[in-house]
Scaffold this motif. Sequence first.
Motif, PDB file in Angstrom:
ATOM      1  N   PRO A 121       0.235  -1.293   0.548  1.00 13.77           N
ATOM      2  CA  PRO A 121      -0.160   0.167   0.098  1.00 13.77           C
ATOM      3  C   PRO A 121       1.135   1.202  -0.220  1.00 13.77           C
ATOM      4  O   PRO A 121       0.329   2.123  -0.528  1.00 13.77           O
ATOM      5  CB  PRO A 121      -0.809   0.030   1.016  1.00 13.77           C
ATOM      6  CG  PRO A 121       0.079  -1.147   1.917  1.00 13.77           C
ATOM      7  CD  PRO A 121       0.668  -2.151   0.947  1.00 13.77           C
ATOM      8  N   ARG A 122       2.743   0.843   0.070  1.00 18.01           N
ATOM      9  CA  ARG A 122       2.845   2.519   0.183  1.00 18.01           C
ATOM     10  C   ARG A 122       3.297   2.961  -0.743  1.00 18.01           C
ATOM     11  O   ARG A 122       3.410   3.549  -1.185  1.00 18.01           O
ATOM     12  CB  ARG A 122       4.632   2.257   0.809  1.00 18.01           C
ATOM     13  CG  ARG A 122       4.711   1.622   2.295  1.00 18.01           C
ATOM     14  CD  ARG A 122       5.512   1.465   3.085  1.00 18.01           C
ATOM     15  NE  ARG A 122       6.486   0.269   2.141  1.00 18.01           N
ATOM     16  CZ  ARG A 122       7.347  -0.469   2.739  1.00 18.01           C
ATOM     17  NH1 ARG A 122       8.243  -0.131   3.466  1.00 18.01           N
ATOM     18  NH2 ARG A 122       7.767  -1.527   1.916  1.00 18.01           N
ATOM     19  N   TYR A 123       3.372   2.450  -2.435  1.00 17.16           N
ATOM     20  CA  TYR A 123       3.865   2.804  -3.640  1.00 17.16           C
ATOM     21  C   TYR A 123       1.941   3.649  -3.633  1.00 17.16           C
ATOM     22  O   TYR A 123       2.315   4.365  -4.429  1.00 17.16           O
ATOM     23  CB  TYR A 123       3.048   1.610  -4.383  1.00 17.16           C
ATOM     24  CG  TYR A 123       4.046   0.814  -4.333  1.00 17.16           C
ATOM     25  CD1 TYR A 123       5.531   1.302  -4.582  1.00 17.16           C
ATOM     26  CD2 TYR A 123       4.040  -0.514  -4.312  1.00 17.16           C
ATOM     27  CE1 TYR A 123       6.195   0.264  -4.884  1.00 17.16           C
ATOM     28  CE2 TYR A 123       5.440  -1.257  -4.735  1.00 17.16           C
ATOM     29  CZ  TYR A 123       6.384  -0.526  -4.879  1.00 17.16           C
ATOM     30  OH  TYR A 123       6.670  -1.758  -4.838  1.00 17.16           O
ATOM     31  N   ALA A 124       0.886   3.227  -3.492  1.00 16.75           N
ATOM     32  CA  ALA A 124      -0.799   3.653  -3.427  1.00 16.75           C
ATOM     33  C   ALA A 124      -0.221   5.393  -2.594  1.00 16.75           C
ATOM     34  O   ALA A 124      -0.598   7.100  -2.723  1.00 16.75           O
ATOM     35  CB  ALA A 124      -1.726   3.905  -2.820  1.00 16.75           C
ATOM     36  N   ARG A 125       0.012   5.563  -1.290  1.00 13.37           N
ATOM     37  CA  ARG A 125       0.163   6.554  -0.416  1.00 13.37           C
ATOM     38  C   ARG A 125       1.523   7.782  -1.054  1.00 13.37           C
ATOM     39  O   ARG A 125       1.001   8.449  -0.749  1.00 13.37           O
ATOM     40  CB  ARG A 125       0.991   5.981   1.234  1.00 13.37           C
ATOM     41  CG  ARG A 125      -0.759   4.937   1.603  1.00 13.37           C
ATOM     42  CD  ARG A 125      -0.373   5.319   3.054  1.00 13.37           C
ATOM     43  NE  ARG A 125       0.989   4.399   3.378  1.00 13.37           N
ATOM     44  CZ  ARG A 125       0.977   2.908   3.812  1.00 13.37           C
ATOM     45  NH1 ARG A 125      -0.490   2.615   3.810  1.00 13.37           N
ATOM     46  NH2 ARG A 125       1.741   2.247   3.869  1.00 13.37           N
ATOM     47  N   ALA A 126       2.526   6.693  -1.679  1.00 12.65           N
ATOM     48  CA  ALA A 126       2.883   8.102  -2.392  1.00 12.65           C
ATOM     49  C   ALA A 126       2.785   8.566  -3.403  1.00 12.65           C
ATOM     50  O   ALA A 126       2.950   9.494  -4.045  1.00 12.65           O
ATOM     51  CB  ALA A 126       4.431   6.551  -3.079  1.00 12.65           C
ATOM     52  N   ALA A 127       2.049   7.774  -3.975  1.00 15.13           N
ATOM     53  CA  ALA A 127       0.990   8.181  -5.639  1.00 15.13           C
ATOM     54  C   ALA A 127       0.337   9.622  -5.180  1.00 15.13           C
ATOM     55  O   ALA A 127       0.499  10.581  -5.784  1.00 15.13           O
ATOM     56  CB  ALA A 127       1.050   7.924  -5.923  1.00 15.13           C
ATOM     57  N   ARG A 128      -0.451   9.604  -3.681  1.00 20.30           N
ATOM     58  CA  ARG A 128      -1.351  10.335  -3.305  1.00 20.30           C
ATOM     59  C   ARG A 128      -1.011  11.603  -2.510  1.00 20.30           C
ATOM     60  O   ARG A 128      -1.071  12.871  -2.999  1.00 20.30           O
ATOM     61  CB  ARG A 128      -2.344   9.606  -2.325  1.00 20.30           C
ATOM     62  CG  ARG A 128      -3.007   8.507  -2.703  1.00 20.30           C
ATOM     63  CD  ARG A 128      -4.211   8.235  -1.583  1.00 20.30           C
ATOM     64  NE  ARG A 128      -5.304   6.858  -2.108  1.00 20.30           N
ATOM     65  CZ  ARG A 128      -4.546   6.357  -1.004  1.00 20.30           C
ATOM     66  NH1 ARG A 128      -3.485   5.670  -0.529  1.00 20.30           N
ATOM     67  NH2 ARG A 128      -5.999   5.778  -1.830  1.00 20.30           N
ATOM     68  N   SER A 129       0.293  11.135  -2.593  1.00 24.01           N
ATOM     69  CA  SER A 129       1.248  12.599  -1.769  1.00 24.01           C
ATOM     70  C   SER A 129       1.858  13.167  -3.046  1.00 24.01           C
ATOM     71  O   SER A 129       2.249  14.324  -2.422  1.00 24.01           O
ATOM     72  CB  SER A 129       2.432  11.909  -0.914  1.00 24.01           C
ATOM     73  OG  SER A 129       3.596  11.018  -1.747  1.00 24.01           O
ATOM     74  N   LEU A 130       2.164  12.982  -3.940  1.00 26.93           N
ATOM     75  CA  LEU A 130       2.603  13.302  -5.706  1.00 26.93           C
ATOM     76  C   LEU A 130       1.425  14.253  -5.771  1.00 26.93           C
ATOM     77  O   LEU A 130       1.704  15.083  -6.770  1.00 26.93           O
ATOM     78  CB  LEU A 130       3.407  12.281  -6.378  1.00 26.93           C
ATOM     79  CG  LEU A 130       4.097  12.076  -5.239  1.00 26.93           C
ATOM     80  CD1 LEU A 130       4.490  10.958  -6.465  1.00 26.93           C
ATOM     81  CD2 LEU A 130       5.577  12.896  -4.807  1.00 26.93           C
ATOM     82  N   GLY A 131       0.174  14.182  -5.165  1.00 24.27           N
ATOM     83  CA  GLY A 131      -1.158  14.675  -6.069  1.00 24.27           C
ATOM     84  C   GLY A 131      -1.978  14.298  -6.844  1.00 24.27           C
ATOM     85  O   GLY A 131      -2.876  14.733  -7.263  1.00 24.27           O
ATOM     86  N   ALA A 132      -1.602  12.422  -6.966  1.00 23.57           N
ATOM     87  CA  ALA A 132      -2.261  11.984  -8.050  1.00 23.57           C
ATOM     88  C   ALA A 132      -3.415  11.791  -7.885  1.00 23.57           C
ATOM     89  O   ALA A 132      -4.369  11.104  -6.315  1.00 23.57           O
ATOM     90  CB  ALA A 132      -2.140  10.429  -8.171  1.00 23.57           C
ATOM     91  N   SER A 133      -4.389  11.590  -8.446  1.00 27.02           N
ATOM     92  CA  SER A 133      -5.472  10.928  -7.861  1.00 27.02           C
ATOM     93  C   SER A 133      -6.431   9.855  -7.893  1.00 27.02           C
ATOM     94  O   SER A 133      -5.097   8.728  -8.563  1.00 27.02           O
ATOM     95  CB  SER A 133      -6.670  11.480  -9.288  1.00 27.02           C
ATOM     96  OG  SER A 133      -6.786  10.909 -10.711  1.00 27.02           O
ATOM     97  N   GLU A 134      -7.004   9.322  -7.777  1.00 27.09           N
ATOM     98  CA  GLU A 134      -7.585   7.823  -7.352  1.00 27.09           C
ATOM     99  C   GLU A 134      -7.128   6.512  -8.074  1.00 27.09           C
ATOM    100  O   GLU A 134      -7.067   5.799  -8.771  1.00 27.09           O
ATOM    101  CB  GLU A 134      -8.927   8.156  -6.350  1.00 27.09           C
ATOM    102  CG  GLU A 134      -8.928   8.028  -5.203  1.00 27.09           C
ATOM    103  CD  GLU A 134      -7.630   6.987  -4.154  1.00 27.09           C
ATOM    104  OE1 GLU A 134      -7.188   6.071  -4.405  1.00 27.09           O
ATOM    105  OE2 GLU A 134      -6.966   7.548  -3.182  1.00 27.09           O
ATOM    106  N   PRO A 135      -8.595   7.530  -9.495  1.00 28.26           N
ATOM    107  CA  PRO A 135      -7.958   6.861 -10.884  1.00 28.26           C
ATOM    108  C   PRO A 135      -6.639   6.445 -11.670  1.00 28.26           C
ATOM    109  O   PRO A 135      -6.309   5.537 -11.955  1.00 28.26           O
ATOM    110  CB  PRO A 135      -9.257   8.291 -11.780  1.00 28.26           C
ATOM    111  CG  PRO A 135     -10.070   8.375 -10.734  1.00 28.26           C
ATOM    112  CD  PRO A 135      -9.063   8.664  -9.554  1.00 28.26           C
TER     113      PRO A 135
END
Length: 231
Positions: A121-135
């Motif tokens: 799950p750290r991959y998704a959290r890292a992407a969110r921290s960079l401003g990526a949307s869920e889709p």
Amino acid sequence: MEVLSPMETSALLLSLNASAWAVLWSLPLAVGFGWLLGTRRFPGHAALNALVHLPLVLPPVVLGYLLLVLLGRNGVIGRPLNDLFGIRIAFSGIAVVIACAVVGFPLMVRAIRQSAEAIDPRYARAARSLGASEPRIFCTVTLPLMAPGILTGTTLAFARAVGEFGATITLAGNIPGRTQTLPLALFTVTQTPGQEAEAMRLCLLSLVLAGAALLISEALSRRMGPQGVSA
């Protein structure tokens, strides 16, 4: 091996074609369910998981009968389709595809779910921290990481669909050149004395297809690393 007869060739091509369409049609739904069951916990999770995998434990003839109740000419879904649009599903080519899709679907979902569960799950959290949307996270992070499970599940579902018998004969019948798949053709020739050679050819074809699918599934699982899982 002798050249295949027209009946054998027709049954082989019908099996391959129906199985391919079954996998293609059910793949998007399988990815969705696999991701949902593998990465989310919610009320009813266990019940949904059991429902999705129910075709794995139901006798195929029972599954075919339930499909017939739903999609037959007087079925819950089949009757409105017939009355309003003139669409008849039972005992048609589309019925073969539906039966193949239903029996192969749990294998596909299972492999994809296992692959989704293995994603850190750290991959998704890292992407969110960079401003990526869920889709965007799903398309660029989650989906590629689920690729091994998707490929493995697709291969296994295709193999299961090629070997499907009970649900197909119940929903689609055994009509030569129309709904007679490889297993149904083998069943037909075993009921006729003096056709042992045809029966053996059909049996060998089934063994080759099933074995090839399992080998491909295993190769994909190994090639794509520890995320690859098999059902």
